[in-house]
Design an enzyme around this catalytic site. Structure first.
Site, short mmCIF file in Angstrom:
data_model
loop_
_atom_site.label_atom_id
_atom_site.label_comp_id
_atom_site.label_asym_id
_atom_site.label_seq_id
_atom_site.Cartn_x
_atom_site.Cartn_y
_atom_site.Cartn_z
N GLU A 100 37.25 30.85 55.45
CA GLU A 100 36.01 31.11 54.74
C GLU A 100 35.40 29.83 54.21
O GLU A 100 36.09 28.83 54.02
CB GLU A 100 36.29 32.04 53.56
CG GLU A 100 37.27 31.38 52.63
CD GLU A 100 37.33 32.01 51.28
OE1 GLU A 100 36.82 33.12 51.13
OE2 GLU A 100 37.86 31.37 50.38
N CYS A 142 48.25 28.59 53.69
CA CYS A 142 48.67 27.37 53.00
C CYS A 142 50.19 27.40 52.82
O CYS A 142 50.76 28.46 52.54
CB CYS A 142 47.99 27.25 51.64
SG CYS A 142 48.41 25.72 50.77
N CYS A 149 47.86 32.39 44.11
CA CYS A 149 46.86 32.11 45.16
C CYS A 149 47.16 32.93 46.41
O CYS A 149 48.28 32.91 46.92
CB CYS A 149 46.90 30.62 45.48
SG CYS A 149 45.86 30.16 46.88
N GLY A 191 43.70 26.49 52.01
CA GLY A 191 44.55 25.41 52.51
C GLY A 191 44.65 24.22 51.59
O GLY A 191 43.89 24.07 50.63
N HIS A 249 47.25 22.88 36.40
CA HIS A 249 47.65 24.26 36.09
C HIS A 249 48.80 24.45 35.11
O HIS A 249 49.00 25.58 34.63
CB HIS A 249 47.97 25.06 37.36
CG HIS A 249 46.88 25.08 38.39
ND1 HIS A 249 45.54 25.01 38.09
CD2 HIS A 249 46.94 25.17 39.74
CE1 HIS A 249 44.83 25.05 39.21
NE2 HIS A 249 45.65 25.13 40.22
N CYS A 366 37.45 31.16 45.91
CA CYS A 366 37.80 30.40 47.10
C CYS A 366 39.17 30.86 47.57
O CYS A 366 40.07 31.06 46.80
CB CYS A 366 37.83 28.91 46.78
SG CYS A 366 36.23 28.12 46.93
N1 SAH Z 1 44.85 23.63 47.98
C1 SAH Z 1 43.97 22.90 47.17
C2 SAH Z 1 42.51 23.31 47.30
C3 SAH Z 1 42.17 24.77 47.47
S1 SAH Z 1 42.30 25.84 46.13
C4 SAH Z 1 44.37 22.99 45.73
O1 SAH Z 1 45.19 23.80 45.39
O2 SAH Z 1 43.88 22.18 44.95
C5 SAH Z 1 40.97 25.45 45.01
C6 SAH Z 1 41.33 25.76 43.57
O3 SAH Z 1 41.40 27.19 43.35
C7 SAH Z 1 42.67 25.19 43.17
O4 SAH Z 1 42.60 24.58 41.91
C8 SAH Z 1 43.53 26.43 43.12
O5 SAH Z 1 44.64 26.26 42.31
C9 SAH Z 1 42.57 27.47 42.61
N2 SAH Z 1 42.98 28.86 42.83
C10 SAH Z 1 43.75 29.36 43.81
N3 SAH Z 1 43.89 30.69 43.66
C11 SAH Z 1 43.20 31.03 42.56
C12 SAH Z 1 42.96 32.28 41.88
N4 SAH Z 1 43.48 33.41 42.29
N5 SAH Z 1 42.18 32.23 40.79
C13 SAH Z 1 41.64 31.09 40.35
N6 SAH Z 1 41.83 29.89 40.94
C14 SAH Z 1 42.61 29.87 42.04
FE1 SF4 Z 2 47.62 26.13 48.65
FE2 SF4 Z 2 45.85 25.36 46.82
FE3 SF4 Z 2 46.51 27.94 47.11
FE4 SF4 Z 2 48.28 26.25 46.08
S1 SF4 Z 2 46.30 26.83 45.19
S2 SF4 Z 2 48.71 27.77 47.63
S3 SF4 Z 2 47.85 24.43 47.25
S4 SF4 Z 2 45.45 26.70 48.58
#
Ligand code: SAH
Ligand code: SF4
Length: 389
Positions: A100, A142, A149, A191, A249, A366
């Site tokens: 996406e 990922c 996530c 990813g 986080h 995202c």
């Molecule tokens: N993998 C990379 C980039 C993609 S995720 C990373 O983790 O940085 C983009 C952001 O969305 C990251 O900060 C991730 O931790 C956050 N994210 C993932 N799942 C989420 C969720 N369910 N609610 C809010 N943020 C989330």
């Molecule tokens: Fe991968 Fe980013 Fe999701 Fe963590 S938050 S699983 S690094 S996409």
């Protein structure tokens, strides 16, 4: 993976990923004038045209040859329009895998929390143009396994090719409305971009090429869960010009490992060293992303610990109340608590935003759309760390 400053070759068969010099070599090898290669690159990356039939300044013969080669690796399957003007594209890769990408028009008068963290994000967009930030994916699923996530719970299927990564921007441009222009690209979709380092680096080279879209590197932000060697490589390859966002986080090392297993390999103290070593240009900041998960990392003591951890670093903090996901019972704190957490960090002197959810009516977090209906494909142990000492 190379840490050198020179770009790697485009993967065989990934014509969309070729740089102008590679296109020129291809043309020469075919007995064509080398400059034709530069023309093809411009058609694709500057004008967003991937159909050789429409490349009108090329000979008919050359257009026909290109038709076989320019097998565009991505296609838009659905476009979801949210009430707040956010568009979300469900994109199919050539093997049918879904990813996406999201287009987020910058709302006038609102701080763009996703844009690269410049102190003064001066707006050099022509007046009357609406700036759009596009969020793109770099992998199908990922491997990092973060427990909040959906991509992490699903696990990694494969890396995306550079052509597929940049193809999302080409598809995104087709959705722009009158007066809109893509001004920022954030690697925050599905990813871990730095796990697919070569794909990500090549995509950045394509997006920033002056004969292509010509985005300024400072308008690109790469978000990472903290892959230390690749953070250094990114800094070296792009001289710190590409914006860096760190998914932090949790400021407590052991508890961060429980939320984000990658922390066991690259623990917080070493991550902090890597951030201090990033060649950040003057006036720029590293973005710290902090997904607030109720009961896991949202205690005010966590805010205090975070403030202490980040002391001395040039950062801005983006708080993201967790978007609920199907595969987990974890969720966001209540809004009043999010405000209290933000206040605490502001009181400690930090620039701190709450990234409001956008495009909610299309399930817009995202990394979520492509995962709808997908069941976790590997055993997954959820641990329940406490949120303060
Ligand atoms: N993998 C990379 C980039 C993609 S995720 C990373 O983790 O940085 C983009 C952001 O969305 C990251 O900060 C991730 O931790 C956050 N994210 C993932 N799942 C989420 C969720 N369910 N609610 C809010 N943020 C989330
Ligand atoms: Fe991968 Fe980013 Fe999701 Fe963590 S938050 S699983 S690094 S996409």
């Amino acid at each position: 993976m190379s840490a050198s400053g020179s770009p790697s070759a485009a993967p065989a068969g990934d014509a969309v990923a070729r740089l102008p010099e590679e296109w020129r070599d291809v043309m020469k090898a075919r007995g064509q004038a080398a400059y034709r290669g530069g023309q093809v690159f411009k058609w694709i990356h500057q004008r967003g045209v991937v159909d050789p039939a429409a490349m009108t300044d090329l000979s008919k013969d050359l257009r026909r040859t290109l038709e076989a080669e320019l097998d565009f690796p991505v296609a838009t399957e659905h476009v979801h329009h949210a009430a707040d003007d956010t568009h979300k594209l469900l994109v199919r890769l050539h093997d049918g895998a879904p990813v996406e990408t999201v287009l987020l028009p910058v709302v006038k008068g609102q701080v763009d929390a996703d844009a690269a963290a410049a102190d003064h994000d001066e707006d050099d967009t022509p007046s009357g143009t609406t700036r759009v930030t596009q969020c793109i994916s770099t992998q199908v699923g990922c491997a990092m396994g973060c427990i909040f996530c959906s991509s992490g719970i699903a696990g990694l299927t494969r890396h995306m090719t550079p052509g597929e990564i940049v193809g999302q921007v080409l598809l995104g441009r087709q959705q722009l409305r009158e007066g809109e222009a893509i001004r920022n690209v954030v690697f925050m979709g599905m990813g871990e971009p730095l796990h697919n380092f070569e794909g990500t680096a090549r995509a950045i080279e394509l997006l920033t090429h002056p004969d292509g879209l010509g985005l300024s590197p400072r308008r690109i932000t790469v978000s990472t869960s903290g892959l230390i060697p690749e953070i250094a490589q990114l800094g070296e390859r792009f001289e710190g010009k590409v914006g860096l966002a760190i998914s932090l986080h949790q400021p407590h090392d052991a508890r961060r490992s429980a939320l984000m297993p990658i922390n066991k390999k690259y623990p917080l103290p070493r991550l902090m060293e890597a951030l201090r070593a990033y060649p950040l240009p003057r006036g720029r900041k590293i973005t710290i992303e902090y997904t607030l998960v109720a009961g896991q990392n949202d205690a005010l003591a966590d805010a205090d610990r975070l403030a202490k951890l980040l002391r001395g670093l040039r950062v801005k903090i983006n708080l993201i109340p967790m978007n609920p996901i199907e595969a987990s019972k974890l969720g966001p704190p209540d809004p009043a608590h999010v405000d209290a957490f933000q206040r605490r960090l502001k009181q400690a002197g930090y620039l701190c935003f709450v990234r409001r959810r956008r495009g909610d009516d299309v399930s817009a977090a995202c990394g979520q759309l492509a995962m709808i209906g997908k069941k976790p494909n590997r055993a997954f142990e959820r641990r329940q760390p406490k949120s303060s000492d």
